[in-house]
Design a protein around this motif. Structure first.
Motif, mmCIF file in Angstrom:
data_model
loop_
_atom_site.group_PDB
_atom_site.id
_atom_site.type_symbol
_atom_site.label_atom_id
_atom_site.label_comp_id
_atom_site.label_asym_id
_atom_site.label_seq_id
_atom_site.Cartn_x
_atom_site.Cartn_y
_atom_site.Cartn_z
ATOM 1 N N HIS A 74 96.123 58.099 83.805
ATOM 2 C CA HIS A 74 96.260 57.559 84.665
ATOM 3 C C HIS A 74 94.535 57.653 85.625
ATOM 4 C CE1 HIS A 74 100.472 56.673 84.310
ATOM 5 N NE2 HIS A 74 100.950 57.518 84.790
ATOM 6 N N LEU A 75 94.277 56.437 85.841
ATOM 7 C CA LEU A 75 93.144 56.625 87.098
ATOM 8 C C LEU A 75 92.723 56.493 88.012
ATOM 9 C CD1 LEU A 75 89.716 56.167 86.369
ATOM 10 C CD2 LEU A 75 90.323 53.564 86.834
ATOM 11 N N GLU A 76 92.562 57.601 88.817
ATOM 12 C CA GLU A 76 92.250 57.989 90.642
ATOM 13 C C GLU A 76 91.280 57.612 91.051
ATOM 14 O OE1 GLU A 76 96.452 60.216 90.382
ATOM 15 O OE2 GLU A 76 94.487 60.693 90.985
ATOM 16 N N LYS A 77 90.766 57.741 92.563
ATOM 17 C CA LYS A 77 89.707 57.818 93.222
ATOM 18 C C LYS A 77 90.354 57.648 94.896
ATOM 19 C CE LYS A 77 85.057 55.451 94.191
ATOM 20 N NZ LYS A 77 84.265 55.227 94.568
ATOM 21 N N GLY A 78 89.503 58.930 95.653
ATOM 22 C CA GLY A 78 90.449 59.623 96.986
ATOM 23 C C GLY A 78 90.143 58.012 97.495
ATOM 24 N N SER A 79 88.776 57.663 97.994
ATOM 25 C CA SER A 79 88.517 56.588 98.755
ATOM 26 C C SER A 79 87.346 55.410 98.180
ATOM 27 C CB SER A 79 88.010 57.480 99.803
ATOM 28 O OG SER A 79 87.442 56.262 100.687
ATOM 29 N N VAL A 80 88.293 54.534 97.865
ATOM 30 C CA VAL A 80 87.987 53.222 96.786
ATOM 31 C C VAL A 80 86.461 52.311 97.715
ATOM 32 C CG1 VAL A 80 89.451 52.599 95.737
ATOM 33 C CG2 VAL A 80 89.748 51.788 97.656
ATOM 34 N N GLN A 81 85.688 51.939 97.510
ATOM 35 C CA GLN A 81 84.734 50.723 98.095
ATOM 36 C C GLN A 81 84.810 49.558 98.230
ATOM 37 O OE1 GLN A 81 83.111 52.715 100.891
ATOM 38 N NE2 GLN A 81 84.040 54.299 99.878
ATOM 39 N N VAL A 82 84.138 48.524 98.660
ATOM 40 C CA VAL A 82 84.016 47.250 98.293
ATOM 41 C C VAL A 82 82.806 47.242 96.945
ATOM 42 C CG1 VAL A 82 82.798 45.317 98.495
ATOM 43 C CG2 VAL A 82 84.119 46.210 100.578
ATOM 44 N N SER A 83 81.900 47.914 96.274
ATOM 45 C CA SER A 83 81.456 47.855 95.527
ATOM 46 C C SER A 83 82.293 48.880 94.045
ATOM 47 C CB SER A 83 80.344 48.514 95.784
ATOM 48 O OG SER A 83 80.230 49.931 95.662
ATOM 49 N N ASP A 84 83.547 48.886 94.496
ATOM 50 C CA ASP A 84 84.000 48.940 93.201
ATOM 51 C C ASP A 84 85.234 48.261 92.620
ATOM 52 O OD1 ASP A 84 84.926 51.967 94.188
ATOM 53 O OD2 ASP A 84 83.950 51.656 93.429
ATOM 54 N N SER A 85 85.196 46.631 93.659
ATOM 55 C CA SER A 85 85.601 45.479 92.763
ATOM 56 C C SER A 85 84.932 45.384 91.569
ATOM 57 C CB SER A 85 85.048 44.896 93.749
ATOM 58 O OG SER A 85 85.760 44.795 95.033
ATOM 59 N N ALA A 86 86.374 44.948 90.699
ATOM 60 C CA ALA A 86 85.696 45.275 89.327
ATOM 61 C C ALA A 86 86.966 45.141 88.517
ATOM 62 C CB ALA A 86 84.953 46.055 88.749
ATOM 63 N N VAL A 87 86.836 44.893 87.008
ATOM 64 C CA VAL A 87 87.907 44.996 85.955
ATOM 65 C C VAL A 87 88.065 46.075 85.562
ATOM 66 C CG1 VAL A 87 89.100 43.644 84.091
ATOM 67 C CG2 VAL A 87 87.823 42.423 85.982
ATOM 68 N N TYR A 88 88.853 47.078 86.033
ATOM 69 C CA TYR A 88 88.791 47.764 85.165
ATOM 70 C C TYR A 88 90.387 48.280 83.378
ATOM 71 C CZ TYR A 88 87.309 50.319 88.998
ATOM 72 O OH TYR A 88 86.194 50.279 89.851
ATOM 73 N N PHE A 89 89.564 48.812 82.391
ATOM 74 C CA PHE A 89 90.123 48.700 81.257
ATOM 75 C C PHE A 89 90.305 50.262 80.752
ATOM 76 C CE2 PHE A 89 89.487 43.804 79.695
ATOM 77 C CZ PHE A 89 88.482 44.071 80.607
ATOM 78 N N CYS A 90 91.548 50.678 80.294
ATOM 79 C CA CYS A 90 91.781 51.668 79.518
ATOM 80 C C CYS A 90 91.743 51.558 78.094
ATOM 81 C CB CYS A 90 93.306 52.158 80.071
ATOM 82 S SG CYS A 90 93.995 53.956 79.380
ATOM 83 N N ALA A 91 91.550 52.630 77.097
ATOM 84 C CA ALA A 91 91.766 52.822 75.766
ATOM 85 C C ALA A 91 91.677 53.527 74.980
ATOM 86 C CB ALA A 91 90.345 51.933 75.533
ATOM 87 N N LEU A 92 92.435 53.514 73.486
ATOM 88 C CA LEU A 92 91.990 55.121 73.677
ATOM 89 C C LEU A 92 91.422 54.978 71.677
ATOM 90 C CD1 LEU A 92 94.332 55.039 70.773
ATOM 91 C CD2 LEU A 92 95.736 54.943 72.365
ATOM 92 N N SER A 93 91.383 55.924 71.039
ATOM 93 C CA SER A 93 89.995 54.972 69.931
ATOM 94 C C SER A 93 91.053 56.248 68.534
ATOM 95 C CB SER A 93 88.694 56.371 69.825
ATOM 96 O OG SER A 93 89.034 57.763 70.154
ATOM 97 N N ASP A 94 91.588 55.345 67.767
ATOM 98 C CA ASP A 94 91.610 56.347 66.255
ATOM 99 C C ASP A 94 91.552 57.360 65.834
ATOM 100 O OD1 ASP A 94 93.748 55.275 64.440
ATOM 101 O OD2 ASP A 94 92.660 55.882 63.778
ATOM 102 N N GLU A 95 92.129 58.393 65.718
ATOM 103 C CA GLU A 95 91.602 59.443 65.443
ATOM 104 C C GLU A 95 90.612 59.359 64.082
ATOM 105 O OE1 GLU A 95 93.710 64.135 64.708
ATOM 106 O OE2 GLU A 95 94.782 62.093 64.279
ATOM 107 N N GLN A 96 91.798 58.583 63.515
ATOM 108 C CA GLN A 96 90.523 58.257 61.902
ATOM 109 C C GLN A 96 89.833 57.493 62.037
ATOM 110 O OE1 GLN A 96 91.321 60.814 59.951
ATOM 111 N NE2 GLN A 96 93.285 60.855 61.408
ATOM 112 N N ILE A 97 89.157 56.264 62.128
ATOM 113 C CA ILE A 97 88.316 54.961 62.430
ATOM 114 C C ILE A 97 88.181 55.302 64.317
ATOM 115 C CG2 ILE A 97 87.819 53.056 61.525
ATOM 116 C CD1 ILE A 97 90.614 52.470 59.919
ATOM 117 N N ASN A 98 87.466 55.894 64.701
ATOM 118 C CA ASN A 98 87.503 56.207 65.888
ATOM 119 C C ASN A 98 86.494 54.990 66.741
ATOM 120 O OD1 ASN A 98 84.798 56.905 65.232
ATOM 121 N ND2 ASN A 98 84.831 59.037 65.364
ATOM 122 N N TYR A 99 85.976 54.192 65.772
ATOM 123 C CA TYR A 99 85.563 53.083 66.749
ATOM 124 C C TYR A 99 85.874 51.868 66.633
ATOM 125 C CZ TYR A 99 84.722 51.541 61.281
ATOM 126 O OH TYR A 99 85.319 51.462 60.433
#
Lengths: 113, 115
Positions: A74-99
């Motif tokens: 989970h992504l957390e931030k204690g005090s957000v700002q207007v400049s944090d407005s964006a799209v946030y993507f969570c991702a994982l890399s495969d252990e064997q094919i990491n790209y």
């Protein structure tokens, strides 16, 4: 197969509010976990990452802890700002094919002054 | 700007036409990756290329899609005879000479709309 699920957006908060964007994953091995951010008009950029269980990634006031027991990052931030407005993507890399990153659908964050 | 450059940013094609998307990696990077994002979905890996070589195309549809990264010039993702289902954002990323180092550097994406 491996997958990533993150909370749907948009998430709308007032400036200085506390932010949590949930991300859970399924993986058979020991993936690395990432948060990428896309600001308006820009490409995706790495925000933070964690490569093993209990690691905490942090950057620009954002934090996320690799929790193997709950398969979460989970992504957390204690005090957000207007400049944090964006799209946030969570991702994982495969252990064997990491790209070959496996991505969540993205969460749009809107911060109002 | 030494970042990953993609063009065009927006492309509109009618069904049956061809779409060509271009990607110039960051300076000093020789590995290129293409991802596709369908509406309301996450990015999906398509292909990984080095100069003059396709390393991994396991995510590419078997028909109509092709990619190249010539010795000179940008990487090209080519979609022949486009259909409405090809409408998506196509993202290119690059990594340094040593390969994937735990971070991908992305362009702004090319948004293809098929009418």
């Amino acid at each position: 197969g491996d997958s990533v699920t993150q909370m749907e957006g948009p998430v709308t908060l007032s400036e200085e509010a506390f932010l949590t964007i949930n991300c859970t994953y399924t993986a058979t091995g020991y993936p690395s976990l990432f948060w990428y951010v896309q600001y308006p008009g820009e490409g995706l950029q790495l925000l933070l990452k964690a490569t093993k269980a209990d690691d905490k990634g942090s950057n620009k006031g954002f934090e996320a802890t690799y929790r193997k027991e709950t398969t979460s990052f989970h992504l957390e931030k204690g005090s957000v700002q207007v400049s944090d407005s964006a799209v946030y993507f969570c991702a994982l890399s495969d252990e064997q094919i990491n790209y070959q990153l496996i991505w969540g659908a993205g969460t749009k964050l809107i911060i109002k002054p | 700007n030494a970042g990953v450059m993609q063009n065009p940013r927006h492309l509109v094609r009618r069904r049956g036409q061809e779409a060509r998307l271009r990607c110039s990696p960051m300076k000093g990077h020789s590995h290129v990756y293409w991802y596709r994002q369908l509406p309301e979905e996450g990015l999906k890996f398509m292909v990984y290329l080095q100069k003059e070589n396709i390393i991994d195309e396991s995510g590419m549809p078997k028909e109509r899609f092709s990619a190249e990264f010539p010795k000179e010039g940008p990487s090209i993702l080519r979609i022949q005879q486009v259909v409405r289902g090809d409408s998506a954002a196509y993202f290119c990323a690059s990594s340094p000479l040593s390969g994937y180092t735990g971070e991908l550097f992305f362009g702004e994406g090319s948004r293809l709309t098929v009418l």
